[in-house]
Design a protein around this motif. Structure first.
Motif, PDB file in Angstrom:
ATOM      1  N   PHE A 241      56.223  30.475 -31.459  1.00 12.37           N
ATOM      2  CA  PHE A 241      54.869  29.920 -31.393  1.00 12.37           C
ATOM      3  C   PHE A 241      54.747  29.125 -30.099  1.00 12.37           C
ATOM      4  N   VAL A 274      50.256  24.920 -33.767  1.00 13.02           N
ATOM      5  CA  VAL A 274      51.595  25.515 -33.918  1.00 13.02           C
ATOM      6  C   VAL A 274      52.582  24.519 -34.510  1.00 13.02           C
ATOM      7  N   ALA A 278      54.456  25.091 -38.081  1.00 15.18           N
ATOM      8  CA  ALA A 278      55.910  24.960 -38.177  1.00 15.18           C
ATOM      9  C   ALA A 278      56.305  23.971 -39.266  1.00 15.18           C
ATOM     10  N   VAL A 292      59.196  26.759 -31.556  1.00 16.46           N
ATOM     11  CA  VAL A 292      57.870  26.319 -31.132  1.00 16.46           C
ATOM     12  C   VAL A 292      58.010  25.622 -29.789  1.00 16.46           C
TER      13      VAL A 292
END
Length: 306
Positions: A241, A274, A278, A292
């Motif tokens: 991400f 993101v 997560a 991420v």
């Protein structure tokens, strides 16, 4: 202080809450021949004794709808009921009849309750200077506990974190403050590593375009990494991400018009999304590996701006 929410399917009314007969109660309201539209609500006091019940329709022909349509109708129904109950100052606990879709009901309840404010006449729970995390104005519980309800709560709480991060003004969510908040949110969650890089690291990596954005601001830039290893094979290729993290985008030398400037606090919405996704993945310990990355900086005017 206690209330009940019952999503109402006119063709198959729920019997899950003792003392609450949705079809009978709805018949007491002014209504036409057609079934009530999804999200139409009616609130009844002292029903059952000492409690308030809000009935909210899921619309006509619910049983015949596709599963994803049903899920959205439950969200709409529960969300409308929560918005109605929010108007009552005394309501502190709400029991939700979640039998139609526990996950959707949990998500809707917590998303509908959310309201960001930094007003000071009553101390705001969103004030980042407070030691205690924000508490919900209303505590929700399902009639019957379930893992799907619990998963829905995680989904909603993570979405609400993204909303909060994107709403904060730039002086409250600098790149440094963003990384500190992320560390707190992930504290104690298994299989997670948080890595915060500085400008020197970015220079070593030749990230000159990123660093050029930082030239006009006095706030140090950060490069945040969240590494989650939930797969059985910790070496398996991760899902990635990437989220844009311009915590305030004035436009720099190409200054944006003043009329929409306040909206530029949301230019880190990608990073907020993101990170929050997560957080949900890590809380649920999904069996995947995830990385991420979010570059975090301000884009400001100044004598050294690019």
């Amino acid at each position: 202080s206690q209330a009940i929410i019952v999503p109402f399917d006119p063709s198959a009314p729920s019997q899950a809450v003792a003392g609450v007969l949705p079809l009978q109660l709805w018949s007491l309201t002014p209504s036409g021949a057609k079934a009530p539209k999804a999200g139409a609500t009616a609130t009844f006091y002292n029903t059952p004794a000492s409690k308030t019940t809000t009935i909210s329709s899921v619309g006509d022909g619910f049983a015949a709808k596709a599963s994803e349509v049903k899920r959205e109708l439950v969200r709409k129904s529960v969300g409308a009921a929560v918005k109605e109950l929010k108007a009552f100052e005394g309501v502190k606990e709400v029991v939700v009849d979640a039998e139609l879709d526990p996950h959707a009901a949990a998500v809707a309840a917590h998303l509908a309750l959310y309201k960001f404010t930094l007003k000071t006449n009553v101390p705001s729970p969103f004030d980042p200077r407070t030691a205690e995390p924000a508490k919900d104005k209303i505590a929700f519980a399902p009639v019957e506990a379930s893992a799907e309800w619990d998963r829905g709560v995680v989904y909603a709480q993570s979405q609400n974190l993204a909303r909060t991060l994107a709403e904060y003004p730039a002086n409250m969510i600098t790149p440094t403050a963003f990384t500190e908040r992320v560390r707190r949110e992930f504290e104690g969650i298994a299989n997670v590593e948080i890595v915060v890089r500085d400008e020197a690291w970015a220079a070593e990596k030749g990230m000159n375009v990123f660093l050029s954005v930082t030239h006009g601001t006095s706030e140090p830039a950060k490069f945040l990494e969240i590494i989650y290893k939930g797969a059985a094979d910790k070496t398996a290729a991760p899902l990635a991400f990437v989220g844009k993290g311009i915590t305030f985008d004035s436009g720099g030398i190409s200054l944006k018009p003043g009329a929409g400037m306040k909206l530029m606090r949301g230019d880190m919405g990608g990073a907020a999304a993101v990170v929050s996704a997560a957080l949900a993945i890590a809380k649920l310990q999904l069996p995947i590996n995830l990385v991420v990355t979010t570059p975090l900086t301000e884009n400001m005017p100044g004598p050294s701006a690019t």
